[in-house]
Design a protein around this motif. Structure first.
Motif, PDB file in Angstrom:
ATOM      1  N   SER A  36       0.804  -1.223   0.000  1.00 14.02           N
ATOM      2  CA  SER A  36       0.000   0.000   0.000  1.00 14.02           C
ATOM      3  C   SER A  36       0.833   1.267   0.000  1.00 14.02           C
ATOM      4  CB  SER A  36      -0.931   0.013   1.225  1.00 14.02           C
ATOM      5  OG  SER A  36      -1.820  -1.071   1.199  1.00 14.02           O
ATOM      6  N   GLY A  79      -8.426   0.534  -3.076  1.00 17.12           N
ATOM      7  CA  GLY A  79      -7.139   0.279  -2.453  1.00 17.12           C
ATOM      8  C   GLY A  79      -6.975   1.047  -1.157  1.00 17.12           C
ATOM      9  N   LEU A  95      -6.652  -0.543   2.691  1.00 17.20           N
ATOM     10  CA  LEU A  95      -5.648  -0.229   3.703  1.00 17.20           C
ATOM     11  C   LEU A  95      -6.320   0.107   5.034  1.00 17.20           C
ATOM     12  CD1 LEU A  95      -2.736   0.329   4.577  1.00 17.20           C
ATOM     13  CD2 LEU A  95      -3.041   2.679   3.769  1.00 17.20           C
ATOM     14  N   ASP A 153      -5.154  -5.961  -0.392  1.00 18.88           N
ATOM     15  CA  ASP A 153      -4.583  -4.893  -1.221  1.00 18.88           C
ATOM     16  C   ASP A 153      -4.595  -5.240  -2.693  1.00 18.88           C
ATOM     17  OD1 ASP A 153      -2.079  -3.311  -2.430  1.00 18.88           O
ATOM     18  OD2 ASP A 153      -2.869  -2.247  -0.678  1.00 18.88           O
ATOM     19  N   GLY A 204      -7.252  -3.420  -4.518  1.00 16.23           N
ATOM     20  CA  GLY A 204      -6.495  -2.274  -5.046  1.00 16.23           C
ATOM     21  C   GLY A 204      -6.426  -2.256  -6.551  1.00 16.23           C
TER      22      GLY A 204
END
Length: 262
Positions: free
Chosen positions: A55, A149, A153, A258, A262
């Protein structure tokens, strides 16, 4: 939903994780089992390591390359400055870790319960910064940072905040603190996350070209916490393999979150 609402939710998600973890003081009657504590600390370590890489550091390198910079330079400088920042806080702020009897930082006439809270608060500062800098990148419409994303996180940090909240609220009962106050103190230890997240957004948004450095800075700060505190605590004494396995699981879960979101 506008950007302000999205950012507010993103900043609050980790704090909610801490609050839910702190509520375990109402459901667990006795002191937390040592094996469970090692597992939770190891899990938190794995999540933070994965978050730092996927991240923060990888986007930092890619952003620097897009800006026609030598990618490793801002990433390295930011990472080391993040380590130095937490080192300074760790050196000067009086705090006490759960399984230790000797306080760290400058000498201060503070209660043990207060220093326990300060220790967890130190953990939460880099996590708040990490969420803040990612959402700052989202505001710049940088294609390397997506809403999913950024939320991933926040969720990942909230997941690892849950055990941290439980780990801090449970021992407070040993200092003649009521369950309600232990819950309140445990929850408040996480309030620095949305605060530092918001401050990071303000600063990073003003100096957008330095965003790769800010991402790396947050990664370094998080890694300091992992290396200095979480891993040693999860590996101390017997049954260290429990912390190791939990770290692997935490790392894998955050990596999946992620990459998938993401």
């Amino acid at each position: 939903m506008n950007n302000i609402s999205i950012i507010a939710i993103g900043l609050l998600i980790p704090f909610i994780g801490t609050t839910l973890g702190s509520s375990m003081v109402f459901f667990l009657k006795n002191k937390m089992n040592d094996k469970l504590q090692k597992a939770l600390l190891g899990f938190a370590s794995g999540v933070m390591i994965a978050a730092s890489i996927w991240s923060l550091l990888i986007p930092a390198l890619e952003m620097a390359e897009e800006q026609n910079k030598t990618p490793w330079i801002p990433a390295s400088i930011g990472f080391l400055l993040g380590i130095a920042f937490l080192l300074v806080l760790d050196t000067f702020i009086p705090h006490l870790h759960t399984n230790d009897d000797t306080p760290e930082g400058v000498k201060a006439n503070l209660k043990k319960s207060t220093m326990l809270l300060l220790a967890v608060t130190l953990h939460n500062i880099p996590e708040g910064m990490a969420v803040g800098v990612v959402f700052s990148g989202l505001l710049t419409d940088n294609v390397l940072i997506t809403l999913s994303g950024a939320i991933a996180l926040s969720i990942g940090i909230a997941i690892q905040n849950f055990p941290e909240g439980a780990i801090i609220s449970m021992p407070l009962k040993d200092y003649n603190i009521s369950k309600k106050r232990a819950f309140l103190y445990g929850s408040l230890s996480g309030i620095v996350e949305p605060i530092f997240g918001f401050l990071t957004i303000l600063v990073a948004h003003l100096v957008e070209p330095l965003l790769p450095g800010f991402l790396s800075f947050a990664a370094g700060a998080m890694m300091y916490v992992v290396i200095e505190e979480l891993i040693p605590e999860s590996q101390s004494g017997n049954h260290s393999n429990i912390g190791t396995i939990a770290a692997a699981l935490g790392f894998t879960l955050m990596m999946i979150l992620d990459v998938a979101l993401g």
